[in-house]
Design a protein around this motif. Sequence first.
Motif, PDB file in Angstrom:
ATOM      1  N   GLY A 121     -21.292   1.729  56.382  1.00 55.19           N
ATOM      2  CA  GLY A 121     -20.298   1.662  57.175  1.00 55.19           C
ATOM      3  C   GLY A 121     -18.929   1.312  56.595  1.00 55.19           C
ATOM      4  O   GLY A 121     -17.986   0.900  57.281  1.00 55.19           O
ATOM      5  N   GLN A 122     -18.816   1.761  55.257  1.00 54.00           N
ATOM      6  CA  GLN A 122     -17.539   1.431  54.668  1.00 54.00           C
ATOM      7  C   GLN A 122     -16.739   2.723  54.561  1.00 54.00           C
ATOM      8  O   GLN A 122     -15.527   2.315  54.337  1.00 54.00           O
ATOM      9  N   THR A 123     -17.043   3.810  55.207  1.00 57.34           N
ATOM     10  CA  THR A 123     -16.316   4.956  55.373  1.00 57.34           C
ATOM     11  C   THR A 123     -16.321   5.754  56.582  1.00 57.34           C
ATOM     12  O   THR A 123     -17.569   5.900  57.037  1.00 57.34           O
ATOM     13  N   VAL A 124     -15.296   5.940  57.095  1.00 58.00           N
ATOM     14  CA  VAL A 124     -15.297   6.922  58.170  1.00 58.00           C
ATOM     15  C   VAL A 124     -14.264   8.100  58.133  1.00 58.00           C
ATOM     16  O   VAL A 124     -13.332   8.180  57.501  1.00 58.00           O
ATOM     17  N   VAL A 125     -14.867   9.319  58.690  1.00 56.09           N
ATOM     18  CA  VAL A 125     -14.472  10.459  58.423  1.00 56.09           C
ATOM     19  C   VAL A 125     -14.266  11.345  59.608  1.00 56.09           C
ATOM     20  O   VAL A 125     -14.957  10.819  60.595  1.00 56.09           O
ATOM     21  N   TRP A 126     -13.229  11.987  59.960  1.00 59.63           N
ATOM     22  CA  TRP A 126     -12.984  12.651  60.919  1.00 59.63           C
ATOM     23  C   TRP A 126     -11.961  14.039  60.960  1.00 59.63           C
ATOM     24  O   TRP A 126     -11.497  14.212  59.798  1.00 59.63           O
ATOM     25  N   THR A 127     -11.940  14.841  61.969  1.00 60.14           N
ATOM     26  CA  THR A 127     -11.183  15.997  61.953  1.00 60.14           C
ATOM     27  C   THR A 127      -9.907  15.702  62.643  1.00 60.14           C
ATOM     28  O   THR A 127      -9.944  15.107  63.752  1.00 60.14           O
ATOM     29  N   LYS A 128      -8.940  16.265  62.131  1.00 56.84           N
ATOM     30  CA  LYS A 128      -7.412  15.967  62.835  1.00 56.84           C
ATOM     31  C   LYS A 128      -6.937  17.417  62.933  1.00 56.84           C
ATOM     32  O   LYS A 128      -6.762  18.256  61.751  1.00 56.84           O
ATOM     33  N   CYS A 129      -6.838  18.036  64.108  1.00 58.67           N
ATOM     34  CA  CYS A 129      -6.109  19.349  64.409  1.00 58.67           C
ATOM     35  C   CYS A 129      -4.698  19.152  65.017  1.00 58.67           C
ATOM     36  O   CYS A 129      -4.459  18.413  65.757  1.00 58.67           O
ATOM     37  N   ALA A 130      -4.183  20.206  64.623  1.00 60.01           N
ATOM     38  CA  ALA A 130      -2.705  20.262  65.074  1.00 60.01           C
ATOM     39  C   ALA A 130      -2.838  20.966  66.721  1.00 60.01           C
ATOM     40  O   ALA A 130      -1.995  20.269  67.605  1.00 60.01           O
ATOM     41  N   THR A 131      -3.934  21.689  67.131  1.00 66.47           N
ATOM     42  CA  THR A 131      -4.034  22.071  68.375  1.00 66.47           C
ATOM     43  C   THR A 131      -5.598  22.320  68.265  1.00 66.47           C
ATOM     44  O   THR A 131      -6.184  21.480  67.572  1.00 66.47           O
ATOM     45  N   GLY A 132      -5.963  22.710  69.587  1.00 59.85           N
ATOM     46  CA  GLY A 132      -7.382  22.541  69.908  1.00 59.85           C
ATOM     47  C   GLY A 132      -8.263  23.372  68.702  1.00 59.85           C
ATOM     48  O   GLY A 132      -9.573  23.040  68.542  1.00 59.85           O
ATOM     49  N   ASN A 133      -7.727  24.412  68.032  1.00 56.50           N
ATOM     50  CA  ASN A 133      -8.706  25.143  66.960  1.00 56.50           C
ATOM     51  C   ASN A 133      -7.599  25.664  65.857  1.00 56.50           C
ATOM     52  O   ASN A 133      -8.326  26.668  65.068  1.00 56.50           O
ATOM     53  N   THR A 134      -6.681  25.185  65.354  1.00 59.78           N
ATOM     54  CA  THR A 134      -5.878  25.595  64.347  1.00 59.78           C
ATOM     55  C   THR A 134      -5.171  24.214  63.615  1.00 59.78           C
ATOM     56  O   THR A 134      -5.116  23.008  64.430  1.00 59.78           O
ATOM     57  N   GLY A 135      -5.090  24.404  62.615  1.00 58.21           N
ATOM     58  CA  GLY A 135      -4.459  23.264  61.669  1.00 58.21           C
ATOM     59  C   GLY A 135      -5.165  22.081  61.574  1.00 58.21           C
ATOM     60  O   GLY A 135      -4.731  20.871  61.500  1.00 58.21           O
TER      61      GLY A 135
END
Length: 587
Positions: free
Chosen positions: A180-194
């Motif tokens: 529970g000490q680390t959270v990771v995720w995806t950050k995108c500029a648009t739905g499928n790029t960046g």
Amino acid sequence: MMRTLTTLACLVPVLALGQNTGAPLRGTSLVINDGPGDQTEPHVSGALVAYTSRSSLSTSEIRYHDLVSGVDQAIPNAGAYDSVSDVNGDMVVFTRATSSSRIFRFNARAGGAAEELAPRSGANRHAATVGGQTVAWQEQGYTAASVPPEIFAYRMDTTALTRLSEDTSLDQTPGVSADGQTVVWTKCATGNTGCDIWSARAVDGGYQVSQLTGTQGEETLPDTNGEVVVYVTQGTESGADSDIAWQPVSGGEVHRLTLPGADTNPNISGPLIAFERWDASSATPNFDLMLYDLRTQTYYRLTETPGSEVLSDISVGSDGLVRVVWTARQNGSSNVYAFVFRLPDDCSSMPTSKDPAAVCASPGSRPLLGTLLVSRSTGESDVVSTEVESTGTGVLCVDNGFEGTPATAGWVWLGAGLQVGPDELGHDVTSVARAVPLQGRRNLSAQAEGAPGSAFRVRLYGELSCGGQSEEPLPGTEVRYGQFVPAEPQSTGSDKGGFAHYFVPSGYEGQLPSGAGSETGGPGTVESPAEGSGVEVGAVPDAAPEESRAGCSAGGGSVSLFGVWIFASLLLRERDARARGRVASRR
């Protein structure tokens, strides 16, 4: 960890692999549920599997299955639409759709009714993941109906709800380490790029948030074991293959498993990564399950069938067993299966608890029971803790100066026993290592003293687990062969200049819409840390205009990267949005 993908894409062929050789895995395949209806989206922790069971378009429940006893039960839902679960220990979290989409938890050991986490009127929450006392999810429309999803972390022990992202990008597919000490995720500029990978690590008073990848490619679908972040990466050039890559959670050298064709959906537990690979050489091309051992750089093929095995998960248990679960489409419906095995290992070359310093330097196949990042800010120092559970003899490792300057004094407790005191941990001490008794379920706690910015890391490892020693052999004669496939080192990750880092105080929820306060767990509208406390919460990449995200799902990644995987997943899911009352969800 959960993932959400709804992008339709093209099919990406891959090259066939050569014949496997090497040390075999011997284990047993198990049927979790192949009954009427669709059983899908399984997740596993130790011997407990949680999955979604749909008997019709309008009826869905979460079931939990004990791999030891075979007992399979449903979580009571009083007619609600439950889906997309995750599990850690005895705790199951999931999405419940009624008039809104909310996150609930259920204790499989205690039973009873499920409990909503951080209730809020009109909440639109999805993709809950759990590790230790932390539950993370993605939430849409927190400040306005048109705002893309943001990532929140909720502490079940303190009820603190913290908004980890606050921008106009699409933040999605969170994963939480088992402690529970680390959270990771995806950050995108648009739905499928960046698309890039971000992490938030629990520190004194809040979370240290960091960007881990940059513009070299599209990175999506992260997972973490608390030390390593694994994810899908694909070059930006047209037709580029998708591969599995990983790096330390604090940033550093990136390794990439370069195989021909499309690889996706990595999940990590201990030193093992399970992922899905498109087999274009089959008479009916499909996805099979693969396994990669970070310690030995050995690659295994776990399934080889005419159909696709997708939506997989993995757990390396404290009992030394590895459990992999997945969904398979058969005879018009989806079913859930598992493969249970011990990973062969040569313990003679591994350090023992008699040399704890060597164990801390090279833990090998020892399970990481818990980790703490302890830092000193202004004011009174706080005690940070996490719950661990194991028996036998463990090894406690303290890395002084990790992610900061060395602490001038520190304390580490396991349960009520003081394991490291201030007379042993000072600014001139870089590390402490010692063998400690493990006596069931205990809190691992620590506290630091020193100048602001001083810090140390605590790691607790369990008993050395090696297949074929004292444990009874598993029933079954199924064999999987491996081959040595070294990963390619790439350039360093978040050590690179220009990557964003910022601190978010625990309990910061951002700005709520007018008149929509939290019902529990948070302060509602609060002053932005950037404006009120000097805390840096910005430094995020420029986002695309809002209109460029129209029609984007809660998933991420480039179109060519996930084409085949999406196609297979669509065959496994019912897609009626009115029945679900939510965004279509993965993993």
